[in-house]
Design a protein around this motif. Structure first.
Motif, PDB file in Angstrom:
ATOM      1  N   VAL A  53      48.020  26.629  45.597  1.00  0.00           N
ATOM      2  CA  VAL A  53      46.983  27.627  45.849  1.00  0.00           C
ATOM      3  C   VAL A  53      46.539  27.562  47.304  1.00  0.00           C
ATOM      4  CG1 VAL A  53      44.670  28.399  45.239  1.00  0.00           C
ATOM      5  CG2 VAL A  53      46.204  27.540  43.473  1.00  0.00           C
ATOM      6  N   ASP A  54      46.470  28.743  47.950  1.00  0.00           N
ATOM      7  CA  ASP A  54      46.095  28.800  49.362  1.00  0.00           C
ATOM      8  C   ASP A  54      44.960  29.803  49.536  1.00  0.00           C
ATOM      9  OD1 ASP A  54      46.075  28.449  52.101  1.00  0.00           O
ATOM     10  OD2 ASP A  54      47.631  29.941  52.454  1.00  0.00           O
ATOM     11  N   LEU A  55      43.777  29.464  49.033  1.00  0.00           N
ATOM     12  CA  LEU A  55      42.611  30.335  49.175  1.00  0.00           C
ATOM     13  C   LEU A  55      41.635  29.731  50.176  1.00  0.00           C
ATOM     14  CD1 LEU A  55      41.783  31.270  45.455  1.00  0.00           C
ATOM     15  CD2 LEU A  55      43.067  32.613  47.126  1.00  0.00           C
ATOM     16  N   THR A  56      41.260  30.515  51.176  1.00  0.00           N
ATOM     17  CA  THR A  56      40.260  30.041  52.128  1.00  0.00           C
ATOM     18  C   THR A  56      38.886  30.052  51.464  1.00  0.00           C
ATOM     19  OG1 THR A  56      39.964  32.281  52.975  1.00  0.00           O
ATOM     20  CG2 THR A  56      41.558  30.881  54.103  1.00  0.00           C
ATOM     21  N   GLU A  57      37.920  29.425  52.116  1.00  0.00           N
ATOM     22  CA  GLU A  57      36.592  29.280  51.516  1.00  0.00           C
ATOM     23  C   GLU A  57      35.945  30.636  51.241  1.00  0.00           C
ATOM     24  OE1 GLU A  57      32.299  27.119  52.479  1.00  0.00           O
ATOM     25  OE2 GLU A  57      34.083  26.660  53.670  1.00  0.00           O
ATOM     26  N   ASN A  58      36.089  31.600  52.172  1.00  0.00           N
ATOM     27  CA  ASN A  58      35.448  32.895  51.966  1.00  0.00           C
ATOM     28  C   ASN A  58      36.115  33.683  50.839  1.00  0.00           C
ATOM     29  OD1 ASN A  58      37.761  33.214  53.603  1.00  0.00           O
ATOM     30  ND2 ASN A  58      37.024  35.159  54.409  1.00  0.00           N
ATOM     31  N   VAL A  59      37.440  33.589  50.736  1.00  0.00           N
ATOM     32  CA  VAL A  59      38.142  34.264  49.634  1.00  0.00           C
ATOM     33  C   VAL A  59      37.759  33.617  48.309  1.00  0.00           C
ATOM     34  CG1 VAL A  59      40.385  34.827  48.637  1.00  0.00           C
ATOM     35  CG2 VAL A  59      40.076  34.929  51.117  1.00  0.00           C
ATOM     36  N   GLU A  60      37.749  32.301  48.294  1.00  0.00           N
ATOM     37  CA  GLU A  60      37.420  31.573  47.067  1.00  0.00           C
ATOM     38  C   GLU A  60      36.015  31.916  46.576  1.00  0.00           C
ATOM     39  OE1 GLU A  60      36.726  26.936  45.936  1.00  0.00           O
ATOM     40  OE2 GLU A  60      38.476  27.411  47.188  1.00  0.00           O
ATOM     41  N   ALA A 123      42.919  40.506  47.663  1.00  0.00           N
ATOM     42  CA  ALA A 123      43.645  40.773  48.907  1.00  0.00           C
ATOM     43  C   ALA A 123      42.716  40.505  50.081  1.00  0.00           C
ATOM     44  CB  ALA A 123      44.149  42.218  48.941  1.00  0.00           C
ATOM     45  N   TRP A 124      43.299  40.027  51.186  1.00  0.00           N
ATOM     46  CA  TRP A 124      42.499  39.728  52.367  1.00  0.00           C
ATOM     47  C   TRP A 124      43.311  40.028  53.625  1.00  0.00           C
ATOM     48  CZ3 TRP A 124      44.114  36.085  48.781  1.00  0.00           C
ATOM     49  CH2 TRP A 124      45.136  35.223  49.177  1.00  0.00           C
ATOM     50  N   SER A 125      42.614  40.078  54.758  1.00  0.00           N
ATOM     51  CA  SER A 125      43.275  40.362  56.030  1.00  0.00           C
ATOM     52  C   SER A 125      44.172  39.202  56.434  1.00  0.00           C
ATOM     53  CB  SER A 125      42.238  40.620  57.120  1.00  0.00           C
ATOM     54  OG  SER A 125      41.390  39.488  57.272  1.00  0.00           O
ATOM     55  N   LYS A 126      45.130  39.500  57.318  1.00  0.00           N
ATOM     56  CA  LYS A 126      46.109  38.491  57.695  1.00  0.00           C
ATOM     57  C   LYS A 126      45.455  37.280  58.350  1.00  0.00           C
ATOM     58  CE  LYS A 126      50.876  38.331  59.291  1.00  0.00           C
ATOM     59  NZ  LYS A 126      51.997  39.146  59.852  1.00  0.00           N
ATOM     60  N   ASP A 127      44.367  37.524  59.095  1.00  0.00           N
ATOM     61  CA  ASP A 127      43.671  36.393  59.726  1.00  0.00           C
ATOM     62  C   ASP A 127      42.673  35.724  58.779  1.00  0.00           C
ATOM     63  OD1 ASP A 127      41.640  38.203  59.552  1.00  0.00           O
ATOM     64  OD2 ASP A 127      41.245  38.328  61.701  1.00  0.00           O
ATOM     65  N   LYS A 128      42.625  36.215  57.527  1.00  0.00           N
ATOM     66  CA  LYS A 128      41.807  35.639  56.454  1.00  0.00           C
ATOM     67  C   LYS A 128      40.302  35.767  56.686  1.00  0.00           C
ATOM     68  CE  LYS A 128      45.372  32.309  55.129  1.00  0.00           C
ATOM     69  NZ  LYS A 128      45.683  30.914  54.782  1.00  0.00           N
ATOM     70  N   VAL A 131      37.808  39.822  53.173  1.00  0.00           N
ATOM     71  CA  VAL A 131      38.311  39.959  51.802  1.00  0.00           C
ATOM     72  C   VAL A 131      38.137  41.416  51.396  1.00  0.00           C
ATOM     73  CG1 VAL A 131      38.185  39.116  49.445  1.00  0.00           C
ATOM     74  CG2 VAL A 131      37.548  37.612  51.330  1.00  0.00           C
ATOM     75  N   TYR A 132      39.233  42.078  51.029  1.00  0.00           N
ATOM     76  CA  TYR A 132      39.178  43.500  50.744  1.00  0.00           C
ATOM     77  C   TYR A 132      38.815  43.814  49.300  1.00  0.00           C
ATOM     78  CZ  TYR A 132      41.366  44.178  55.301  1.00  0.00           C
ATOM     79  OH  TYR A 132      41.619  44.171  56.636  1.00  0.00           O
TER      80      TYR A 132
END
Length: 241
Positions: A53-60, A123-128, A131-132
């Motif tokens: 799993v590769d979720l950044t803190e803001n996406v998570e 889904a999120w932007s390439k630079d993470k 979050v869309y």
């Protein structure tokens, strides 16, 4: 003892002690108010057992907040829970790069304390940094960790037809890339709005395929007594032995 200590203090020492006591009282009062008015973290994602799993803190956080909204609205008695056992199921995380450069991910989340399973798409932007979207929906009953529970979301529920239909079984040896079209032995479609289930069966052995279609429907949680079942015999592109 405390009274004796105060008597032995000078006037200036008493003033300093009073200021300190007032400051401590104000700090404690602020902490108490914040505990009641501050934003509570109702749900968090546990990734301790997942290696892919590769979720950044803001996406998570965005994912967790959206799952909580579903739980709050559709799971009775969950309003006061501090849920920290929302686990991304091992092997379900799939990440893709979309044509517009955004990154998308789909995965399944199990919450043992609620006996619930959810399908998450985000889904999120390439630079993470942005979050869309986050979509939280219900899986087919066969994918629920606890098959005896019923899932509800803003998009669907365990009984939704689109989780199980359309469903078709083709003759043995069917090749989807065959230049000659081949009709299925049976195909089941349905409409929740019209409350109908349509079963189209091959003319080769119509009664047999009707029974097989019904056997499949009985394996699903679809409430069959709420639907009108319409049969149709198909003779187009049918190849009988």
């Amino acid at each position: 003892m405390f009274k004796n200590l105060l008597k032995n203090l000078t006037k200036s020492q008493r003033i300093v002690l009073g200021v300190i006591a007032q400051a401590l009282f104000i700090i404690i009062l602020i902490l108490i108010v914040q505990s009641f008015t501050g934003e509570k973290k109702h749900l968090s994602i546990d990734k301790s057992d997942t290696s892919d799993v590769d979720l950044t803190e803001n996406v998570e956080k965005f994912v967790a907040d959206n799952i909580w909204e579903v739980v709050k609205n559709y799971v009775p008695g969950a309003e006061s829970n501090d849920i920290n056992d929302a686990v991304i199921r091992e092997g379900t995380y799939e990440e893709i790069e979309n044509e517009d450069g955004t990154i998308g991910a789909d995965f399944i989340v199990d919450i043992d304390s609620l006996k619930q399973t959810y399908v998450v798409s985000t889904a999120w932007s390439k630079d993470k940094s942005v979050v869309y979207e986050v979509t939280v929906s219900c899986p087919p009953q066969s994918e629920m960790k606890y098959s005896e529970t019923i899932c509800y979301s803003a998009y669907n529920n365990t009984y939704s037809l689109d989780l199980y239909l359309p469903y078709a079984i083709y003759p043995d040896g069917f090749d989807a890339e065959d230049a000659e079209p081949t009709a299925p032995n049976y195909m089941i479609t349905g409409s929740e709005e019209d409350k109908t289930l349509d079963i189209m069966v091959s003319q080769c052995d119509a009664d047999k395929y009707k029974n097989e279609a019904m056997d499949y429907l009985k394996t699903t949680p679809i409430k069959l007594d709420e639907y009108e079942i319409i049969y149709e015999i198909n003779s187009v592109d049918v190849r009988c032995e």
